[in-house]
Design a protein around this motif. Sequence first.
Motif, PDB file in Angstrom:
ATOM      1  N   THR A  22      -0.971  -1.214  -1.465  1.00 27.51           N
ATOM      2  CA  THR A  22      -2.121  -2.081  -1.264  1.00 27.51           C
ATOM      3  C   THR A  22      -1.835  -3.508  -1.719  1.00 27.51           C
ATOM      4  O   THR A  22      -2.180  -4.472  -1.039  1.00 27.51           O
ATOM      5  N   LEU A  23      -1.165  -3.651  -2.851  1.00 26.60           N
ATOM      6  CA  LEU A  23      -0.917  -4.983  -3.406  1.00 26.60           C
ATOM      7  C   LEU A  23       0.239  -5.716  -2.735  1.00 26.60           C
ATOM      8  O   LEU A  23       0.196  -6.931  -2.580  1.00 26.60           O
ATOM      9  N   HIS A  24       1.293  -5.003  -2.353  1.00 22.59           N
ATOM     10  CA  HIS A  24       2.508  -5.665  -1.916  1.00 22.59           C
ATOM     11  C   HIS A  24       2.989  -5.277  -0.526  1.00 22.59           C
ATOM     12  O   HIS A  24       4.043  -5.720  -0.109  1.00 22.59           O
ATOM     13  N   GLY A  25       2.298  -4.429   0.141  1.00 23.46           N
ATOM     14  CA  GLY A  25       2.736  -4.011   1.466  1.00 23.46           C
ATOM     15  C   GLY A  25       3.582  -2.753   1.411  1.00 23.46           C
ATOM     16  O   GLY A  25       3.917  -2.240   0.359  1.00 23.46           O
ATOM     17  N   SER A  26       3.935  -2.257   2.572  1.00 20.70           N
ATOM     18  CA  SER A  26       4.595  -0.960   2.664  1.00 20.70           C
ATOM     19  C   SER A  26       6.032  -0.962   2.160  1.00 20.70           C
ATOM     20  O   SER A  26       6.541   0.060   1.758  1.00 20.70           O
ATOM     21  N   ALA A  27       6.737  -2.084   2.157  1.00 22.81           N
ATOM     22  CA  ALA A  27       8.140  -2.115   1.712  1.00 22.81           C
ATOM     23  C   ALA A  27       8.249  -1.767   0.232  1.00 22.81           C
ATOM     24  O   ALA A  27       9.125  -1.004  -0.171  1.00 22.81           O
ATOM     25  N   VAL A  28       7.361  -2.291  -0.593  1.00 24.90           N
ATOM     26  CA  VAL A  28       7.398  -2.000  -2.020  1.00 24.90           C
ATOM     27  C   VAL A  28       7.012  -0.545  -2.272  1.00 24.90           C
ATOM     28  O   VAL A  28       7.606   0.129  -3.101  1.00 24.90           O
ATOM     29  N   ALA A  29       6.024  -0.051  -1.554  1.00 22.35           N
ATOM     30  CA  ALA A  29       5.598   1.331  -1.727  1.00 22.35           C
ATOM     31  C   ALA A  29       6.735   2.276  -1.347  1.00 22.35           C
ATOM     32  O   ALA A  29       6.953   3.295  -1.999  1.00 22.35           O
ATOM     33  N   HIS A  30       7.478   1.933  -0.304  1.00 21.44           N
ATOM     34  CA  HIS A  30       8.609   2.772   0.102  1.00 21.44           C
ATOM     35  C   HIS A  30       9.679   2.766  -0.981  1.00 21.44           C
ATOM     36  O   HIS A  30      10.258   3.795  -1.302  1.00 21.44           O
ATOM     37  N   ARG A  78       1.485   9.479  -9.857  1.00 18.09           N
ATOM     38  CA  ARG A  78       2.518   8.878  -9.013  1.00 18.09           C
ATOM     39  C   ARG A  78       1.954   8.480  -7.654  1.00 18.09           C
ATOM     40  O   ARG A  78       2.257   7.407  -7.134  1.00 18.09           O
ATOM     41  N   LEU A  79       1.141   9.334  -7.081  1.00 20.37           N
ATOM     42  CA  LEU A  79       0.528   9.024  -5.794  1.00 20.37           C
ATOM     43  C   LEU A  79      -0.366   7.790  -5.901  1.00 20.37           C
ATOM     44  O   LEU A  79      -0.334   6.908  -5.034  1.00 20.37           O
ATOM     45  N   THR A  80      -1.129   7.710  -6.969  1.00 22.66           N
ATOM     46  CA  THR A  80      -1.994   6.550  -7.174  1.00 22.66           C
ATOM     47  C   THR A  80      -1.166   5.276  -7.339  1.00 22.66           C
ATOM     48  O   THR A  80      -1.519   4.226  -6.785  1.00 22.66           O
ATOM     49  N   ALA A  81      -0.074   5.365  -8.078  1.00 16.88           N
ATOM     50  CA  ALA A  81       0.792   4.188  -8.255  1.00 16.88           C
ATOM     51  C   ALA A  81       1.390   3.746  -6.926  1.00 16.88           C
ATOM     52  O   ALA A  81       1.462   2.543  -6.637  1.00 16.88           O
ATOM     53  N   MET A  82       1.798   4.682  -6.105  1.00 12.97           N
ATOM     54  CA  MET A  82       2.366   4.330  -4.799  1.00 12.97           C
ATOM     55  C   MET A  82       1.315   3.687  -3.904  1.00 12.97           C
ATOM     56  O   MET A  82       1.596   2.709  -3.213  1.00 12.97           O
ATOM     57  N   ARG A  83       0.106   4.219  -3.924  1.00 12.65           N
ATOM     58  CA  ARG A  83      -0.960   3.645  -3.099  1.00 12.65           C
ATOM     59  C   ARG A  83      -1.332   2.249  -3.595  1.00 12.65           C
ATOM     60  O   ARG A  83      -1.576   1.348  -2.794  1.00 12.65           O
ATOM     61  N   SER A  84      -1.353   2.057  -4.901  1.00 14.84           N
ATOM     62  CA  SER A  84      -1.668   0.739  -5.451  1.00 14.84           C
ATOM     63  C   SER A  84      -0.593  -0.269  -5.077  1.00 14.84           C
ATOM     64  O   SER A  84      -0.890  -1.404  -4.699  1.00 14.84           O
ATOM     65  N   ALA A  85       0.667   0.135  -5.176  1.00 11.16           N
ATOM     66  CA  ALA A  85       1.769  -0.761  -4.811  1.00 11.16           C
ATOM     67  C   ALA A  85       1.701  -1.128  -3.335  1.00 11.16           C
ATOM     68  O   ALA A  85       1.931  -2.280  -2.962  1.00 11.16           O
TER      69      ALA A  85
END
Length: 74
Positions: free
Chosen positions: A61-69, A52-59
């Motif tokens: 990196t790819l789409h900016g902090s709004a998607v990761a949030h 899950r942490l890796t998926a959040m970091r990848s998101a």
Amino acid sequence: MAAVAGGLGGRVAGAAYEAGEPEAMMAACRARVVADLLDAVAALAALLFVRRLTAMRSAKTLHGSAVAHTAALL
């Protein structure tokens, strides 16, 4: 938490096994099985956390902090 409980269960099982009585040895074997199951649960929880942490970091990196949030809220 599960890893700590598994380690303590292993110690208790070892001490009971050293007693040498059949009932104590059976109880020690049961305690060891429970401790091993707790270790497996801890390993699975760690794996899920890392994925899950890796998926959040990848998101992020790819789409900016709004998607990761947003992914963190799911």
